[in-house]
Write a protein that holds these residues in place. Structure first.
Motif, PDB file in Angstrom:
ATOM      1  N   ALA A 224       0.835  -1.210   0.000  1.00  0.00           N
ATOM      2  CA  ALA A 224       0.000   0.000   0.000  1.00  0.00           C
ATOM      3  C   ALA A 224       0.865   1.253   0.000  1.00  0.00           C
ATOM      4  CB  ALA A 224      -0.947  -0.009   1.198  1.00  0.00           C
ATOM      5  N   SER A 225       1.985   1.224   0.731  1.00  0.00           N
ATOM      6  CA  SER A 225       2.855   2.407   0.765  1.00  0.00           C
ATOM      7  C   SER A 225       3.558   2.611  -0.578  1.00  0.00           C
ATOM      8  CB  SER A 225       3.867   2.319   1.910  1.00  0.00           C
ATOM      9  OG  SER A 225       4.752   1.234   1.749  1.00  0.00           O
ATOM     10  N   ILE A 226       3.920   1.516  -1.241  1.00  0.00           N
ATOM     11  CA  ILE A 226       4.544   1.634  -2.560  1.00  0.00           C
ATOM     12  C   ILE A 226       3.516   2.142  -3.574  1.00  0.00           C
ATOM     13  CG2 ILE A 226       5.718   0.404  -4.419  1.00  0.00           C
ATOM     14  CD1 ILE A 226       6.671  -1.628  -2.234  1.00  0.00           C
ATOM     15  N   PHE A 227       2.319   1.562  -3.549  1.00  0.00           N
ATOM     16  CA  PHE A 227       1.230   1.981  -4.435  1.00  0.00           C
ATOM     17  C   PHE A 227       0.930   3.467  -4.229  1.00  0.00           C
ATOM     18  CE2 PHE A 227      -3.233   2.710  -5.388  1.00  0.00           C
ATOM     19  CZ  PHE A 227      -3.410   2.052  -6.603  1.00  0.00           C
ATOM     20  N   ALA A 228       0.805   3.882  -2.973  1.00  0.00           N
ATOM     21  CA  ALA A 228       0.488   5.280  -2.670  1.00  0.00           C
ATOM     22  C   ALA A 228       1.584   6.216  -3.174  1.00  0.00           C
ATOM     23  CB  ALA A 228       0.287   5.460  -1.162  1.00  0.00           C
TER      24      ALA A 228
ATOM     25  N   VAL B 265       1.069   6.675  -6.874  1.00  0.00           N
ATOM     26  CA  VAL B 265      -0.093   7.543  -7.122  1.00  0.00           C
ATOM     27  C   VAL B 265       0.266   9.003  -6.839  1.00  0.00           C
ATOM     28  CG1 VAL B 265      -2.435   8.082  -6.327  1.00  0.00           C
ATOM     29  CG2 VAL B 265      -1.774   5.703  -6.767  1.00  0.00           C
ATOM     30  N   ARG B 266       1.101   9.233  -5.829  1.00  0.00           N
ATOM     31  CA  ARG B 266       1.532  10.602  -5.499  1.00  0.00           C
ATOM     32  C   ARG B 266       2.563  11.132  -6.493  1.00  0.00           C
ATOM     33  NH1 ARG B 266       1.734   8.454  -0.187  1.00  0.00           N
ATOM     34  NH2 ARG B 266       4.001   8.238  -0.360  1.00  0.00           N
ATOM     35  N   GLY B 267       3.054  10.286  -7.382  1.00  0.00           N
ATOM     36  CA  GLY B 267       4.040  10.731  -8.365  1.00  0.00           C
ATOM     37  C   GLY B 267       5.466  10.690  -7.867  1.00  0.00           C
TER      38      GLY B 267
ATOM     39  N   VAL C 203      14.542   7.842  -8.889  1.00  0.00           N
ATOM     40  CA  VAL C 203      15.334   6.618  -8.781  1.00  0.00           C
ATOM     41  C   VAL C 203      15.312   6.003  -7.377  1.00  0.00           C
ATOM     42  CG1 VAL C 203      17.521   7.832  -8.343  1.00  0.00           C
ATOM     43  CG2 VAL C 203      17.552   5.549  -9.391  1.00  0.00           C
ATOM     44  N   ASN C 204      15.331   6.804  -6.338  1.00  0.00           N
ATOM     45  CA  ASN C 204      15.374   6.283  -4.975  1.00  0.00           C
ATOM     46  C   ASN C 204      14.003   6.178  -4.325  1.00  0.00           C
ATOM     47  OD1 ASN C 204      18.209   5.871  -4.833  1.00  0.00           O
ATOM     48  ND2 ASN C 204      18.469   8.087  -4.629  1.00  0.00           N
ATOM     49  N   ASP C 205      12.964   6.488  -5.065  1.00  0.00           N
ATOM     50  CA  ASP C 205      11.612   6.355  -4.526  1.00  0.00           C
ATOM     51  C   ASP C 205      11.170   4.892  -4.582  1.00  0.00           C
ATOM     52  OD1 ASP C 205      11.377   9.078  -3.960  1.00  0.00           O
ATOM     53  OD2 ASP C 205      10.518   9.548  -5.925  1.00  0.00           O
ATOM     54  N   LEU C 206      10.261   4.550  -3.696  1.00  0.00           N
ATOM     55  CA  LEU C 206       9.824   3.156  -3.562  1.00  0.00           C
ATOM     56  C   LEU C 206       9.336   2.514  -4.863  1.00  0.00           C
ATOM     57  CD1 LEU C 206       8.005   3.233  -0.105  1.00  0.00           C
ATOM     58  CD2 LEU C 206      10.197   2.150  -0.654  1.00  0.00           C
ATOM     59  N   PRO C 207       8.490   3.180  -5.658  1.00  0.00           N
ATOM     60  CA  PRO C 207       8.018   2.499  -6.864  1.00  0.00           C
ATOM     61  C   PRO C 207       9.158   2.060  -7.784  1.00  0.00           C
ATOM     62  CG  PRO C 207       6.614   4.362  -6.396  1.00  0.00           C
ATOM     63  CD  PRO C 207       7.797   4.461  -5.461  1.00  0.00           C
ATOM     64  N   ASN C 208      10.119   2.945  -8.030  1.00  0.00           N
ATOM     65  CA  ASN C 208      11.240   2.580  -8.900  1.00  0.00           C
ATOM     66  C   ASN C 208      12.073   1.465  -8.282  1.00  0.00           C
ATOM     67  OD1 ASN C 208      13.014   3.195 -11.328  1.00  0.00           O
ATOM     68  ND2 ASN C 208      14.448   3.318  -9.629  1.00  0.00           N
ATOM     69  N   GLN C 209      12.361   1.584  -6.999  1.00  0.00           N
ATOM     70  CA  GLN C 209      13.177   0.553  -6.336  1.00  0.00           C
ATOM     71  C   GLN C 209      12.531  -0.822  -6.460  1.00  0.00           C
ATOM     72  OE1 GLN C 209      13.787   1.707  -2.262  1.00  0.00           O
ATOM     73  NE2 GLN C 209      15.016   3.492  -2.795  1.00  0.00           N
ATOM     74  N   TRP C 210      11.253  -0.889  -6.170  1.00  0.00           N
ATOM     75  CA  TRP C 210      10.587  -2.191  -6.152  1.00  0.00           C
ATOM     76  C   TRP C 210      10.218  -2.688  -7.539  1.00  0.00           C
ATOM     77  CZ3 TRP C 210      11.052  -5.752  -2.720  1.00  0.00           C
ATOM     78  CH2 TRP C 210      11.615  -5.364  -1.508  1.00  0.00           C
TER      79      TRP C 210
ATOM     80  N   ILE D 148       1.345  -3.405  -9.193  1.00  0.00           N
ATOM     81  CA  ILE D 148       0.905  -2.688  -7.989  1.00  0.00           C
ATOM     82  C   ILE D 148       1.852  -1.530  -7.711  1.00  0.00           C
ATOM     83  CG2 ILE D 148       0.527  -2.863  -5.492  1.00  0.00           C
ATOM     84  CD1 ILE D 148      -0.268  -5.865  -6.062  1.00  0.00           C
ATOM     85  N   CYS D 149       3.160  -1.778  -7.852  1.00  0.00           N
ATOM     86  CA  CYS D 149       4.155  -0.726  -7.630  1.00  0.00           C
ATOM     87  C   CYS D 149       4.008   0.422  -8.620  1.00  0.00           C
ATOM     88  CB  CYS D 149       5.563  -1.300  -7.728  1.00  0.00           C
ATOM     89  SG  CYS D 149       5.986  -2.429  -6.401  1.00  0.00           S
ATOM     90  N   ALA D 150       3.449   0.134  -9.795  1.00  0.00           N
ATOM     91  CA  ALA D 150       3.228   1.168 -10.808  1.00  0.00           C
ATOM     92  C   ALA D 150       1.910   1.909 -10.584  1.00  0.00           C
ATOM     93  CB  ALA D 150       3.242   0.538 -12.204  1.00  0.00           C
ATOM     94  N   GLY D 151       1.214   1.562  -9.506  1.00  0.00           N
ATOM     95  CA  GLY D 151      -0.041   2.238  -9.204  1.00  0.00           C
ATOM     96  C   GLY D 151      -1.221   1.696  -9.991  1.00  0.00           C
ATOM     97  N   LEU D 152      -1.103   0.451 -10.461  1.00  0.00           N
ATOM     98  CA  LEU D 152      -2.194  -0.165 -11.210  1.00  0.00           C
ATOM     99  C   LEU D 152      -3.098  -0.984 -10.299  1.00  0.00           C
ATOM    100  CD1 LEU D 152      -0.192  -1.409 -14.317  1.00  0.00           C
ATOM    101  CD2 LEU D 152      -1.910   0.410 -14.298  1.00  0.00           C
TER     102      LEU D 152
END
Length: 151
Positions: free
Chosen positions: A39-43, A46-48, A52-59, A109-113
């Protein structure tokens, strides 16, 4: 589950639960120091938060690497010698494909889908692919402009 339409949603839920279990079991923390969750990665996606060091890219990077490894395992199980009398281990092939799906759903999920958004984007991309077939799409004509309209 009575409705086939809920299967993708159920897969997303099961994968989220599994990932959250793995994160907790391994004491993984998010960028804020709190427990890491899907949920934190998804959020964050969604927040944009897409640097590179943000959770979505890392995961997504982690899951992309994991998918490549699973594809390598799948390839190792597949036969390529057309003259061979060997047979594939179809059960293991199926399991490797499901392993790929596990990591693919995690990356989605990490991509906000969401399952609904996956279906919607799939439907749009499917239409693009059909149009490409009907327009004699080739390397010479290759363009990604038709993908830019997919929302």
């Amino acid at each position: 589950m009575n409705n086939n339409d809920d299967m993708l949603k159920k897969i997303f839920e099961m994968q989220t639960d599994l990932n959250d279990y793995v994160f907790a079991k391994n004491h993984l923390a998010g960028n804020n120091g709190g427990p890491l969750t899907m949920a934190s990665i998804f959020a964050a996606a969604v927040r944009g938060e897409l640097k590179v060091n943000d959770l979505p890219n890392q995961w997504m990077s982690n899951y992309s690497k994991a998918m490549r490894e699973e594809i390598n395992e799948l390839d190792a199980d597949l036969l390529w010698k057309w003259w061979s009398k060997d047979e594939i281990d179809i059960q293991n092939v199926r399991v490797e494909l499901i392993d790929v799906l596990h990591f693919l759903v995690s990356a989605m999920i990490c991509a906000g889908l969401t399952p609904e958004k996956v279906f919607d984007v799939y439907r749009q991309k499917h239409a693009v692919n059909l149009d490409r077939q009907d327009s004699n799409y080739s390397k010479k004509l290759k363009s990604e402009d038709d993908n830019k309209n997919i929302q």
